[in-house]
Write a protein that holds these residues in place. Structure first.
Motif, PDB file in Angstrom:
ATOM      1  N   CYS A  34      65.695  48.919   6.628  1.00 25.05           N
ATOM      2  CA  CYS A  34      64.912  47.990   7.440  1.00 25.05           C
ATOM      3  C   CYS A  34      63.501  47.903   6.864  1.00 25.05           C
ATOM      4  CB  CYS A  34      64.860  48.440   8.896  1.00 25.05           C
ATOM      5  SG  CYS A  34      64.231  47.114   9.971  1.00 25.05           S
ATOM      6  N   TYR A  36      61.075  47.139   8.870  1.00 25.56           N
ATOM      7  CA  TYR A  36      60.254  47.546  10.010  1.00 25.56           C
ATOM      8  C   TYR A  36      60.506  49.023  10.320  1.00 25.56           C
ATOM      9  CZ  TYR A  36      58.823  42.802  11.597  1.00 25.56           C
ATOM     10  OH  TYR A  36      58.264  41.568  11.731  1.00 25.56           O
ATOM     11  N   CYS A  38      60.192  50.276  13.982  1.00 24.86           N
ATOM     12  CA  CYS A  38      59.813  50.147  15.395  1.00 24.86           C
ATOM     13  C   CYS A  38      59.778  51.527  16.054  1.00 24.86           C
ATOM     14  CB  CYS A  38      60.788  49.233  16.123  1.00 24.86           C
ATOM     15  SG  CYS A  38      60.774  47.546  15.466  1.00 24.86           S
ATOM     16  N   CYS A  41      62.951  52.225  18.023  1.00 24.65           N
ATOM     17  CA  CYS A  41      64.217  51.725  17.443  1.00 24.65           C
ATOM     18  C   CYS A  41      65.393  52.604  17.866  1.00 24.65           C
ATOM     19  CB  CYS A  41      64.131  51.702  15.924  1.00 24.65           C
ATOM     20  SG  CYS A  41      65.667  51.113  15.154  1.00 24.65           S
ATOM     21  N   TRP A  47      67.295  53.591   8.828  1.00 21.56           N
ATOM     22  CA  TRP A  47      66.164  53.539   7.888  1.00 21.56           C
ATOM     23  C   TRP A  47      65.370  54.824   7.751  1.00 21.56           C
ATOM     24  CZ3 TRP A  47      61.845  54.604  10.738  1.00 21.56           C
ATOM     25  CH2 TRP A  47      61.833  54.213  12.092  1.00 21.56           C
ATOM     26  N   GLY A  83      69.354  48.248  11.157  1.00 18.31           N
ATOM     27  CA  GLY A  83      68.616  47.768  10.020  1.00 18.31           C
ATOM     28  C   GLY A  83      68.401  46.248  10.052  1.00 18.31           C
ATOM     29  N   GLN A 110      65.167  40.641  13.018  1.00 14.70           N
ATOM     30  CA  GLN A 110      63.853  40.512  13.652  1.00 14.70           C
ATOM     31  C   GLN A 110      63.112  39.255  13.208  1.00 14.70           C
ATOM     32  OE1 GLN A 110      64.891  42.899  11.523  1.00 14.70           O
ATOM     33  NE2 GLN A 110      63.177  43.942  10.526  1.00 14.70           N
ATOM     34  N   LYS A 129      59.280  41.315  17.194  1.00 13.71           N
ATOM     35  CA  LYS A 129      58.966  42.590  17.846  1.00 13.71           C
ATOM     36  C   LYS A 129      57.617  42.575  18.563  1.00 13.71           C
ATOM     37  CE  LYS A 129      62.838  44.510  16.868  1.00 13.71           C
ATOM     38  NZ  LYS A 129      63.634  43.284  17.052  1.00 13.71           N
TER      39      LYS A 129
END
Ligand code: SAM
Ligand code: 2KA
Ligand code: SF4
Ligand code: MG
Length: 244
Positions: A34, A36, A38, A41, A47, A83, A110, A129
């Motif tokens: 990924c 990102y 987060c 998550c 990731w 991901g 995303q 997000k």
């Protein structure tokens, strides 16, 4: 040589637990990696390195064989999540093969990256997000994705926006997203703050009270006059279990 796709899990048949196609019987293919990170998550193993030994490099044919071995002829819909699947160009081959086999294909992303194969997806969920994630939205990337999807009339596809909401700042962000893309079906999703909790009853109670709060907030909002409000149905059913 067929290109390979980094896969972390293949599971199903189950139901799509979130968003626009909630309740649809589907298989899942979860890719690794990924762009990102987060804070909350629920799939950080894609990731954060914790499941790196489980990543398999599979061709589209390999993935189809796995799907068939698990789901037989008991499914017509496949959801690709991660991901961020949009990091992976080679998914184009899988999507073409799934269509050849008569499947409808959904993707969860995303909205930070583009691949031309996104035009071939039947059910596109874009989930930008909110502040609680710690991520910044690249609005120009999201604008471009939305424009390219909406400009292409070559196939029938469903597009939706889905924002996870934990707090007031997230709610303000959700309103901003909804106002920026009027007319695109818009979903508010309850945030799960306890992604490591293994007490399913306690988790259910917390998630339902978050859902109640979210419904109340939307009920009082003019900007959110035309939205859908949903929990993660799979989390209500099975808690934080993986592969469901
Ligand atoms: C794990 S992500 C993978 C796809 C893509 N990276 C994305 O975020 O859209 C799938 C969906 O789960 C949602 N999600 C992740 N963690 C969550 C949490 N703790 N509570 C509620 N939804 C969550 C994401 O917002 C996204 O809509
Ligand atoms: N049942 C079920 N529905 C889902 N909808 C989105 C999911 C995801 O992790 O992307 C997911 C998932 O992991 N399981
Ligand atoms: S974008 Fe999706 S997969 Fe990536 S960290 Fe955020 S929720 Fe997790
Ligand atoms: Mg999930």
């Amino acid at each position: 040589m067929a290109r390979t796709i980094p896969v972390l899990e293949i599971f199903g048949p189950t139901i799509q637990g979130e968003g626009m196609v909630i309740g649809q019987k589907t298989m899942f293919v979860r890719t690794a990696g990924c762009d990102y990170r987060c804070r909350w998550c629920d799939s950080a193993f894609t990731w954060d390195g914790s499941a790196k030994d489980e990543i398999e490099q599979l061709t589209a044919d390999d993935i189809w064989r796995r799907l068939e071995a698990m789901g037989g002829r008991r499914f017509r819909h496949v959801t690709i999540s991660g991901g961020n699947p949009l990091l992976i160009a080679a998914l184009g081959e899988l999507i073409a093969l799934l269509h050849e086999k008569g499947m409808r294909v959904a993707v969860e992303t995303q909205g930070s990256r583009w691949q031309d194969w996104l035009l071939d997806i039947d059910d596109v969920t874009l989930s930008p997000k909110p502040p609680s994630s710690g991520m910044d939205t690249d609005w120009s990337a999201l604008d471009q994705i939305m424009e390219r999807l909406q400009a292409d009339q070559s196939r029938v596809r469903r597009i939706s926006l889905k924002v996870v909401v934990f707090d007031d700042a997230d709610l303000a962000y959700a309103k901003e997203v909804h106002c920026r893309y009027p007319g695109v079906p818009f979903y508010l999703q309850t945030g799960n703050a306890d992604v490591a909790d293994s007490d399913v009853d306690a988790l259910r109670a917390k998630l339902l009270s978050r859902l109640e709060w979210l419904v109340e907030q939307a009920a009082d909002s003019e900007e959110l006059a035309d939205v859908h409000i949903l929990p993660q149905l799979h989390t209500l059913l099975w808690g934080n279990k993986r592969g469901v």
